[in-house]
Design a protein around this motif. Structure first.
Motif, short mmCIF file in Angstrom:
data_model
loop_
_atom_site.label_atom_id
_atom_site.label_comp_id
_atom_site.label_asym_id
_atom_site.label_seq_id
_atom_site.Cartn_x
_atom_site.Cartn_y
_atom_site.Cartn_z
N GLN A 1 -14.02 7.98 22.11
CA GLN A 1 -12.85 7.55 23.01
C GLN A 1 -12.42 6.18 22.59
O GLN A 1 -12.14 5.88 21.85
N GLY A 2 -12.64 5.24 23.77
CA GLY A 2 -11.94 3.93 23.69
C GLY A 2 -12.62 3.15 22.50
O GLY A 2 -11.95 1.98 22.07
N PHE A 3 -13.74 3.31 22.14
CA PHE A 3 -14.61 2.68 20.86
C PHE A 3 -13.79 2.85 19.70
O PHE A 3 -13.97 2.06 18.72
N ASN A 4 -12.96 3.72 19.42
CA ASN A 4 -11.85 3.84 18.23
C ASN A 4 -11.06 2.62 18.12
O ASN A 4 -10.75 2.57 17.09
N SER A 5 -10.64 2.17 19.34
CA SER A 5 -9.71 1.07 19.24
C SER A 5 -10.16 0.09 20.24
O SER A 5 -9.31 -0.19 21.01
N PRO A 6 -11.06 -0.76 19.84
CA PRO A 6 -11.68 -1.74 20.88
C PRO A 6 -10.68 -2.96 20.86
O PRO A 6 -10.11 -3.51 20.06
N ILE A 7 -10.75 -3.41 21.99
CA ILE A 7 -9.91 -4.53 22.39
C ILE A 7 -10.79 -5.52 23.42
O ILE A 7 -11.49 -4.91 24.20
N GLY A 8 -10.63 -6.83 23.26
CA GLY A 8 -11.31 -7.48 24.02
C GLY A 8 -10.87 -7.78 25.41
O GLY A 8 -9.88 -7.19 25.82
N GLU A 9 -11.98 -8.18 26.44
CA GLU A 9 -11.66 -7.87 27.81
C GLU A 9 -10.51 -8.91 27.97
O GLU A 9 -9.84 -8.46 29.12
N ARG A 10 -10.18 -10.09 27.62
CA ARG A 10 -9.15 -10.87 27.91
C ARG A 10 -7.82 -10.28 27.68
O ARG A 10 -6.91 -10.24 28.39
N PRO A 11 -7.72 -9.69 26.42
CA PRO A 11 -6.26 -9.16 25.98
C PRO A 11 -6.16 -7.98 26.96
O PRO A 11 -5.09 -7.70 27.06
N VAL A 12 -7.02 -7.05 27.18
CA VAL A 12 -6.77 -5.93 28.25
C VAL A 12 -6.45 -6.61 29.44
O VAL A 12 -5.45 -6.12 29.85
N PHE A 13 -7.04 -7.29 30.20
CA PHE A 13 -6.62 -7.95 31.53
C PHE A 13 -5.21 -8.51 31.26
O PHE A 13 -4.37 -8.28 32.02
N ALA A 14 -4.99 -9.20 29.94
CA ALA A 14 -3.67 -9.68 29.77
C ALA A 14 -2.47 -8.75 29.93
O ALA A 14 -1.63 -8.86 30.50
N TYR A 15 -2.77 -7.85 28.99
CA TYR A 15 -1.40 -6.91 28.96
C TYR A 15 -1.39 -5.95 29.96
O TYR A 15 -0.01 -5.73 30.50
N THR A 16 -2.39 -5.51 30.74
CA THR A 16 -2.27 -4.47 31.89
C THR A 16 -1.74 -5.32 32.98
O THR A 16 -0.69 -4.90 33.73
N THR A 17 -2.28 -6.62 33.08
CA THR A 17 -1.79 -7.52 34.21
C THR A 17 -0.22 -7.72 34.09
O THR A 17 0.72 -7.82 35.20
N ALA A 18 0.26 -8.04 32.85
CA ALA A 18 1.63 -8.55 32.61
C ALA A 18 2.76 -7.41 33.11
O ALA A 18 3.65 -7.26 33.59
#
Length: 236
Positions: A45-62
């Motif tokens: 699943q998501g481990f195929n395209s790992p993204i750091g916690e800060r970028p994940v928070f940034a793009y979803t919040t924006a």
């Protein structure tokens, strides 16, 4: 699995959906044979395209902020929920929504004023406010089952975008009756190609493709001509 849901995309699940997601995971049966294509190196699943916690928070919040109810930087065109923003605060972030959206009932002349100001600024050789070189971003999102697909993504400048918008209104300029708006809103342009002039009869991809052509300064989609001819045939 770990990305917060994105809400506000028209047609997607009300509880939210994801841009980054993988449907399947390796089952016991899969473990016995070759690695499935969706599980590269047996990462699930998501481990195929790992993204750091800060970028994940940034793009979803924006994105959730831009898509929120009543957002002045959000435009719904067909099945595409489109958002606009600049690298720094610029009037174009909200002006583009006023220009292409339906005129407000409490201020029906708002769109005309915005387009007129844009024409004047272009004819004077510069965009109003000195933001011509400011980078500008456009993201079109559409529902795709339990996911969200990126319908189009454009990086431009405020000045270049302003030029494309002015060119569009010059291209569709037409003689009209005095009570009609001077500049035809995008919705009315699309509705005029639909059978009986009804919104529900606008082909689903036509709206997004037409908006994209305008914003990129490209030729209008051939489907716009097709839709126009089909309405003429249907209504004679």
């Amino acid at each position: 699995r770990l990305h917060p849901a994105i809400k506000g995309v028209w047609g997607a699940q009300s509880s939210g959906a994801n841009i980054v997601s993988v449907n399947n995971k390796i089952s016991g049966k899969n473990n016995a044979g070759p690695t499935p294509a969706f599980a590269s190196y047996r990462k699930q699943q998501g481990f195929n395209s790992p993204i750091g916690e800060r970028p994940v928070f940034a793009y979803t919040t924006a994105i959730n902020h831009l898509l929120r109810k009543g957002s002045p930087q959000r435009l719904q065109v067909g099945d595409s929920s489109t958002v606009f923003w600049a690298e720094k605060r610029a009037d174009m972030e909200t002006s583009v929504v006023d220009i292409f959206g339906e005129p407000r009932k409490d201020d029906p002349d708002r769109q005309t004023r915005k387009v007129t100001a844009l024409f004047k600024s272009i004819h004077h050789g510069r965009y109003v406010g000195g933001d011509a070189d400011t980078r500008f971003f456009i993201l079109g999102l559409a529902p795709n089952a339990a996911r969200i697909s990126v319908r189009f993504w454009q990086v431009t400048t405020v000045g270049e975008l302003a030029g494309h918008i002015v060119r569009h209104f010059e291209d569709i300029r037409i003689v009209h009756r005095g009570k009609q708006p001077e500049y035809l809103p995008l919705f009315r342009l699309l509705a005029s190609t639909a059978v009986q002039g009804k919104e529900k009869n606008i082909p689903p991809n036509l709206a997004g493709d037409t908006l994209r052509a305008i914003l990129e300064g490209c030729s209008y989609p051939r489907t716009l001509l097709t839709a126009s001819v089909q309405r003429c045939r249907a209504e004679r």
